[in-house]
Design a protein around this motif. Structure first.
Motif, mmCIF file in Angstrom:
data_model
loop_
_atom_site.group_PDB
_atom_site.id
_atom_site.type_symbol
_atom_site.label_atom_id
_atom_site.label_comp_id
_atom_site.label_asym_id
_atom_site.label_seq_id
_atom_site.Cartn_x
_atom_site.Cartn_y
_atom_site.Cartn_z
ATOM 1 N N ARG A 31 39.715 57.167 32.381
ATOM 2 C CA ARG A 31 40.137 56.468 33.593
ATOM 3 C C ARG A 31 40.532 55.027 33.268
ATOM 4 N N ASP A 32 39.689 54.336 32.501
ATOM 5 C CA ASP A 32 39.917 52.926 32.258
ATOM 6 C C ASP A 32 41.130 52.683 31.362
ATOM 7 N N SER A 33 41.329 53.559 30.394
ATOM 8 C CA SER A 33 42.511 53.361 29.547
ATOM 9 C C SER A 33 43.789 53.710 30.303
ATOM 10 N N THR A 34 43.705 54.673 31.220
ATOM 11 C CA THR A 34 44.860 54.944 32.075
ATOM 12 C C THR A 34 45.185 53.719 32.919
ATOM 13 N N ALA A 35 44.129 53.050 33.402
ATOM 14 C CA ALA A 35 44.333 51.841 34.210
ATOM 15 C C ALA A 35 45.106 50.795 33.423
ATOM 16 N N PHE A 36 44.848 50.704 32.132
ATOM 17 C CA PHE A 36 45.586 49.750 31.298
ATOM 18 C C PHE A 36 47.086 50.048 31.346
ATOM 19 N N GLY A 37 47.427 51.311 31.121
ATOM 20 C CA GLY A 37 48.831 51.701 31.170
ATOM 21 C C GLY A 37 49.449 51.445 32.529
ATOM 22 N N LEU A 38 48.679 51.683 33.597
ATOM 23 C CA LEU A 38 49.184 51.446 34.948
ATOM 24 C C LEU A 38 49.454 49.962 35.177
ATOM 25 N N GLY A 39 48.634 49.111 34.559
ATOM 26 C CA GLY A 39 48.866 47.672 34.664
ATOM 27 C C GLY A 39 50.174 47.267 34.007
ATOM 28 N N VAL A 40 50.427 47.816 32.828
ATOM 29 C CA VAL A 40 51.691 47.529 32.145
ATOM 30 C C VAL A 40 52.861 48.003 33.006
ATOM 31 N N LEU A 41 52.722 49.204 33.569
ATOM 32 C CA LEU A 41 53.775 49.770 34.412
ATOM 33 C C LEU A 41 54.050 48.892 35.625
ATOM 34 N N PHE A 42 52.996 48.408 36.240
ATOM 35 C CA PHE A 42 53.132 47.541 37.413
ATOM 36 C C PHE A 42 53.916 46.285 37.033
ATOM 37 N N ALA A 43 53.546 45.687 35.907
ATOM 38 C CA ALA A 43 54.228 44.467 35.459
ATOM 39 C C ALA A 43 55.707 44.731 35.194
ATOM 40 N N VAL A 44 55.996 45.833 34.524
ATOM 41 C CA VAL A 44 57.392 46.172 34.235
ATOM 42 C C VAL A 44 58.164 46.372 35.542
ATOM 43 N N GLY A 45 57.540 47.037 36.492
ATOM 44 C CA GLY A 45 58.174 47.226 37.798
ATOM 45 C C GLY A 45 58.508 45.897 38.459
ATOM 46 N N LEU A 46 57.545 44.986 38.422
ATOM 47 C CA LEU A 46 57.782 43.659 38.989
ATOM 48 C C LEU A 46 58.911 42.956 38.243
ATOM 49 N N GLY A 47 58.886 43.067 36.931
ATOM 50 C CA GLY A 47 59.860 42.344 36.115
ATOM 51 C C GLY A 47 61.283 42.823 36.304
ATOM 52 N N ALA A 89 28.225 48.555 38.602
ATOM 53 C CA ALA A 89 28.196 49.374 37.394
ATOM 54 C C ALA A 89 29.269 50.454 37.460
ATOM 55 N N GLY A 90 29.992 50.608 36.373
ATOM 56 C CA GLY A 90 31.019 51.637 36.305
ATOM 57 C C GLY A 90 32.296 51.284 37.035
ATOM 58 N N ASP A 91 32.328 50.104 37.657
ATOM 59 C CA ASP A 91 33.487 49.747 38.482
ATOM 60 C C ASP A 91 34.227 48.531 37.936
ATOM 61 N N LEU A 92 33.790 48.031 36.797
ATOM 62 C CA LEU A 92 34.353 46.777 36.298
ATOM 63 C C LEU A 92 35.476 46.992 35.282
ATOM 64 N N ARG A 93 35.254 47.918 34.360
ATOM 65 C CA ARG A 93 36.129 47.976 33.188
ATOM 66 C C ARG A 93 37.557 48.366 33.542
ATOM 67 N N TRP A 94 37.703 49.300 34.490
ATOM 68 C CA TRP A 94 39.084 49.717 34.800
ATOM 69 C C TRP A 94 39.872 48.548 35.377
ATOM 70 N N ARG A 95 39.174 47.640 36.099
ATOM 71 C CA ARG A 95 39.838 46.470 36.671
ATOM 72 C C ARG A 95 40.296 45.532 35.555
ATOM 73 N N VAL A 96 39.398 45.280 34.609
ATOM 74 C CA VAL A 96 39.727 44.401 33.487
ATOM 75 C C VAL A 96 40.895 44.987 32.699
ATOM 76 N N PHE A 97 40.843 46.292 32.452
ATOM 77 C CA PHE A 97 41.905 46.953 31.680
ATOM 78 C C PHE A 97 43.235 46.897 32.432
ATOM 79 N N PHE A 98 43.226 47.131 33.728
ATOM 80 C CA PHE A 98 44.467 47.064 34.502
ATOM 81 C C PHE A 98 45.075 45.672 34.415
ATOM 82 N N LEU A 99 44.238 44.660 34.624
ATOM 83 C CA LEU A 99 44.742 43.281 34.609
ATOM 84 C C LEU A 99 45.218 42.892 33.203
ATOM 85 N N ALA A 100 44.510 43.377 32.188
ATOM 86 C CA ALA A 100 44.964 43.124 30.817
ATOM 87 C C ALA A 100 46.343 43.748 30.602
ATOM 88 N N GLY A 101 46.518 44.964 31.118
ATOM 89 C CA GLY A 101 47.819 45.619 31.015
ATOM 90 C C GLY A 101 48.890 44.847 31.764
#
Lengths: 165, 142
Positions: free
Chosen positions: B5-21, A45-57
């Motif tokens: 936190r989670d929306s920041t993680a999204f941006g960090l994912g994009v950044l990681f991909a751009v870095g790799l690319g 709980a509370g540990d899933l969404r940031w992972r999904v969002f990072f991978l989506a990014g």
């Protein structure tokens, strides 16, 4: 050796470092890609969404690259799909068994001065180099390996292929 | 808290991909070229690693001096220090797969965004390998 760019690789590496450090800052965790994905399998709980969002990014970033920087991706002439599938299995299995991948051990681990990660990364490179040396070459239309440059006068075969010829 | 936190993680994912690319790491040929020490060697990956490690090294020390993570989580730092058989065997298996394909998880999943068959196959392979380990580890614990 052909001339290779230094600036964009360094800059790209810095972006990777910023992203990894950013994850530490906002989640408190030292993780590479495999570590992020692993947390999807038995989510807490509370540990899933940031992972999904990072991978989506990450995937969206790949999509943006394919649109605006298509030269970031190979055009043709890679390994056979069966080899990629097998290699992928080894990468995934090995990363979990060994506790990390090139971003987890190679970037974060070495960045923390972890001896475990320094050893792991050394093994990644040593065994990776061994595989490149021994693996049957993918014969491209020109008979060269995909990563070699313009045709040169050198004809090379994999070490094992030389034995069976 | 979590939304930030989670929306920041999204941006960090994009950044990681751009870095790799932009660094060329989404080109398996460049990775294989780095590992081809006996052949036409491509040092690109060394510069990528140098940039990434140096950045993380500097950032890490200041980040963990904080009382906790930015949005309230506690730090969850790796605790294992020993060089054990799992590390050695795991890293070796990883290395062979990496050398065979030129892909590790970051570039593989990033390449999914380019919608190629190779990216899908290697990504599913990696996910499958991770699940296979999970199954084996669970079986060994019986």
């Amino acid at each position: 050796m052909q001339p290779h760019s230094i600036v964009t690789p360094l800059l790209g590496g810095v972006l990777i470092g910023i992203s990894s450090a950013g994850l530490l800052l906002v989640t408190g965790k030292v993780v590479g890609i495999t570590g992020i994905v692993a947390g999807l399998f038995r989510p807490r709980a509370g540990d899933l969404r940031w992972r999904v969002f990072f991978l989506a990014g990450l995937v969206l970033g790949g999509f943006l690259l394919s649109a605006f920087q298509p030269q970031a991706f190979p055009k043709t002439e890679g390994r056979a799909l069966s080899v990629l599938a097998l290699a992928g299995l080894m990468v995934g299995f090995g990363a979990r068994l060994g506790g990390g991948c090139t971003s987890g051990h190679g970037v974060c681990g070495i960045g923390r001065l972890s001896v475990r990660s320094i050893v792991a990364t050394g093994l990644f490179i040593a065994w990776g180099a061994t595989a490149v040396w021994l693996a049957p070459r993918t014969r491209t239309a020109s008979g060269r390996q995909p990563h070699e440059g313009p045709p040169q006068a050198v004809a090379r075969t994999g070490a094992l292929e030389g034995l069976v010829r | 808290m979590n939304a930030a936190r989670d929306s920041t993680a999204f941006g960090l994912g994009v950044l990681f991909a751009v870095g790799l690319g932009i660094s060329g790491m989404t080109q398996p040929a460049k990775v294989v070229g780095f590992l081809d020490f006996g052949g036409s060697w491509d040092p690109t990956l060394a510069f990528v690693m140098a940039g990434a490690v140096a950045t993380y090294f500097v950032a890490y020390r200041s980040i963990i001096s904080r009382p906790g993570a930015l949005f309230g989580d506690a730090f969850d730092l790796p605790k294992r220090r020993e060089i054990d058989a799992k590390l050695v065997v795991g890293a070796s298996i990883f290395g062979v797969g990496w050398g065979l394909s030129g892909y590790c998880p970051g570039p593989a999943f990033t390449s999914l965004g380019s919608l190629t068959t190779s990216a899908v196959v290697v990504s599913f392979g990696i996910a499958g390998g991770m699940l296979l380990h999970r199954a084996c580890a669970g079986w060994l614990r019986q």
